[in-house]
Design a protein around this motif. Structure first.
Motif, PDB file in Angstrom:
ATOM      1  N   ARG A   1     -68.654 -72.237 -52.858  1.00 41.16           N
ATOM      2  CA  ARG A   1     -68.684 -73.082 -51.672  1.00 41.16           C
ATOM      3  C   ARG A   1     -67.510 -74.055 -51.725  1.00 41.16           C
ATOM      4  O   ARG A   1     -67.462 -74.935 -52.586  1.00 41.16           O
TER       5      ARG A   1
ATOM      6  N   SER B   1     -67.882 -66.981 -45.049  1.00 43.08           N
ATOM      7  CA  SER B   1     -68.644 -67.573 -43.952  1.00 43.08           C
ATOM      8  C   SER B   1     -67.948 -68.877 -43.596  1.00 43.08           C
ATOM      9  O   SER B   1     -67.846 -69.774 -44.439  1.00 43.08           O
ATOM     10  N   ALA B   2     -67.462 -68.981 -42.373  1.00 48.54           N
ATOM     11  CA  ALA B   2     -66.647 -70.126 -41.957  1.00 48.54           C
ATOM     12  C   ALA B   2     -67.521 -71.279 -41.479  1.00 48.54           C
ATOM     13  O   ALA B   2     -68.742 -71.152 -41.309  1.00 48.54           O
ATOM     14  N   SER B   3     -66.868 -72.407 -41.231  1.00 48.31           N
ATOM     15  CA  SER B   3     -67.532 -73.596 -40.689  1.00 48.31           C
ATOM     16  C   SER B   3     -67.330 -73.653 -39.185  1.00 48.31           C
ATOM     17  O   SER B   3     -66.233 -73.399 -38.685  1.00 48.31           O
TER      18      SER B   3
ATOM     19  N   LEU C   1     -60.909 -72.458 -41.652  1.00 49.37           N
ATOM     20  CA  LEU C   1     -60.914 -71.663 -42.878  1.00 49.37           C
ATOM     21  C   LEU C   1     -59.823 -70.614 -42.748  1.00 49.37           C
ATOM     22  O   LEU C   1     -59.741 -69.907 -41.737  1.00 49.37           O
TER      23      LEU C   1
ATOM     24  N   GLY D   1     -63.054 -73.949 -36.339  1.00 48.40           N
ATOM     25  CA  GLY D   1     -64.456 -74.234 -36.064  1.00 48.40           C
ATOM     26  C   GLY D   1     -64.796 -74.350 -34.602  1.00 48.40           C
ATOM     27  O   GLY D   1     -65.902 -73.983 -34.179  1.00 48.40           O
TER      28      GLY D   1
ATOM     29  N   THR E   1     -69.732 -67.857 -38.695  1.00 49.82           N
ATOM     30  CA  THR E   1     -70.421 -68.658 -39.705  1.00 49.82           C
ATOM     31  C   THR E   1     -71.265 -67.773 -40.620  1.00 49.82           C
ATOM     32  O   THR E   1     -71.776 -68.250 -41.634  1.00 49.82           O
TER      33      THR E   1
ATOM     34  N   LEU F   1     -59.987 -74.192 -47.094  1.00 52.42           N
ATOM     35  CA  LEU F   1     -60.776 -74.889 -46.084  1.00 52.42           C
ATOM     36  C   LEU F   1     -60.056 -76.193 -45.757  1.00 52.42           C
ATOM     37  O   LEU F   1     -59.827 -77.025 -46.644  1.00 52.42           O
TER      38      LEU F   1
ATOM     39  N   ALA G   1     -67.505 -74.270 -46.427  1.00 54.63           N
ATOM     40  CA  ALA G   1     -67.391 -72.862 -46.064  1.00 54.63           C
ATOM     41  C   ALA G   1     -67.635 -72.048 -47.332  1.00 54.63           C
ATOM     42  O   ALA G   1     -67.373 -72.527 -48.443  1.00 54.63           O
TER      43      ALA G   1
END
Length: 254
Positions: free
Chosen positions: A46, A115-117, A124, A149, A185, A225, A243
């Motif tokens: 993370r 997995s993006a924000s 990301l 995002g 996400t 990120l 992320a």
């Protein structure tokens, strides 16, 4: 010797130092600013932007970044030599780096599951950037993905992919924003295949962009990120911004 291939699952409890440098372009900044914030979970690594994190480099504004990369290279203090010279005005080596080629292929395949924000201040990115030790013109970039995002939703997300010439006169900028029916996400695989025949960019194994352009020199992988703060007011309750990097699989054909 550089690693020819790897299959990284980020099982922890510490980062594999044979594969990763946990700083963002450390030659252009100082360690306290370039060092990544991250932790390990059952789903992988993370990346975090924390409330107390400093901007990476004051001359570049207030953005903050946590990054993993697969090499380092720079000249001496005060020189302009180093990987990914993102600007030409006043960018000088601040913290000299030992040359490390942990994974710097000239051709091959890469697939990164992330997995993006959806935070509108975050982005990301997955990049392969020219290592540049062989010369400043070997600076082109394969933009595997940039996920902003504010362009991520539950039914569709915009994926930015393509080629950035930077200081390589042999290349032409060709970057595209492609809307896909995915929620970025959630875990998705972003990939690239590149060789003397050109470049294919993929999402979940499907080609979404191809180019005949060639980048036949060493590339350094970067997974980052970013936070681009809207204001300088920071509410600790809004942090960390995160992320997930679930896995990285790479093969060098060079």
């Amino acid at each position: 010797m550089p690693t020819e291939s790897f299959d990284e699952r980020f099982t922890g409890p510490t980062l594999n130092q044979d594969l990763w440098v946990d700083h963002y372009l450390p030659q252009w900044s100082e360690p306290a600013r370039s060092r990544a914030r991250y932790d390990f979970t059952t789903d992988g690594l993370r990346l975090r932007i924390d409330a107390d994190q400093m901007p990476w480099r004051d001359a570049d504004g207030s953005f903050r970044v946590s990054n993993l990369q697969t090499g380092t290279f720079s000249g001496a203090v005060g020189t302009t030599r180093g990987t990914h010279r993102h600007r030409l005005d006043g960018l000088l080596v601040e913290t000299p780096q030992v040359t490390r080629r942990l994974w710097t292929p000239s051709s091959g395949e890469l697939e990164v599951v992330v997995s993006a924000s959806a935070d509108p201040t975050c982005m990301l990115a997955i990049w392969l950037v020219g290592f540049e030790e062989s010369g400043p013109e070997d600076s082109g970039e394969l933009c595997v993905t940039e996920l902003f995002g504010d362009r991520i939703g539950p039914l569709s997300s915009t994926v930015r992919v393509g080629i950035k010439a930077h200081h390589d006169p042999r290349l032409t900028d060709d970057v595209r924003d492609i809307e896909l029916p995915i929620d970025a996400t959630k875990p998705h695989a972003y990939g690239v295949r590149w060789s003397g025949d050109g470049v294919d960019f993929t999402v979940d194994g499907q080609v979404i962009m191809s180019s005949p352009q060639q980048l036949a020199y060493e590339q350094q992988l970067m997974i980052d990120l970013f936070e681009f703060p809207a204001t300088e007011q920071r509410e600790p309750r809004n942090y960390p911004k995160t992320a997930m990097v679930h896995s990285v699989a790479g093969t060098s054909a060079s």
